[in-house]
Motif scaffolding. Sequence first.
Motif, PDB file in Angstrom:
ATOM      1  N   ALA A  92      -5.641   2.380  -3.665  1.00 25.53           N
ATOM      2  CA  ALA A  92      -5.050   1.109  -4.066  1.00 25.53           C
ATOM      3  C   ALA A  92      -3.927   1.373  -5.052  1.00 25.53           C
ATOM      4  CB  ALA A  92      -6.103   0.217  -4.703  1.00 25.53           C
TER       5      ALA A  92
ATOM      6  N   GLY B 140      -2.646  -3.623  -6.161  1.00 22.51           N
ATOM      7  CA  GLY B 140      -3.916  -3.845  -5.497  1.00 22.51           C
ATOM      8  C   GLY B 140      -3.847  -3.705  -3.988  1.00 22.51           C
TER       9      GLY B 140
ATOM     10  N   ILE C 140      -3.925  -1.798  -0.566  1.00 24.91           N
ATOM     11  CA  ILE C 140      -4.534  -0.570  -0.060  1.00 24.91           C
ATOM     12  C   ILE C 140      -3.527   0.156   0.826  1.00 24.91           C
ATOM     13  CG2 ILE C 140      -6.445   0.387   1.286  1.00 24.91           C
ATOM     14  CD1 ILE C 140      -7.385  -0.980  -1.279  1.00 24.91           C
TER      15      ILE C 140
END
Length: 62
Positions: free
Chosen positions: A36, A40, A42
């Motif tokens: 991540a 935030g 991925i």
Amino acid sequence: MAKTKRGRVLWSLPSRGRGTCPICNSTRIKLLYSRANAGGTIIKVCKRCSKAEQDKIDAVIP
Ligand SMILES: [Zn+2]
């Protein structure tokens, strides 16, 4: 537990689990590890970059 990073399972993945790593720019490398970034999000990275410092992951904006 089933192996998810080697063998036939890879063939069911998009691009058969391969692509260009956003961290080290290796082409056609296996992108099997998720990290991540600062936002935030991925991102998929290669085995080497799965152990990279968080700074390098945060520098990537997909
Ligand atoms: Zn990499």
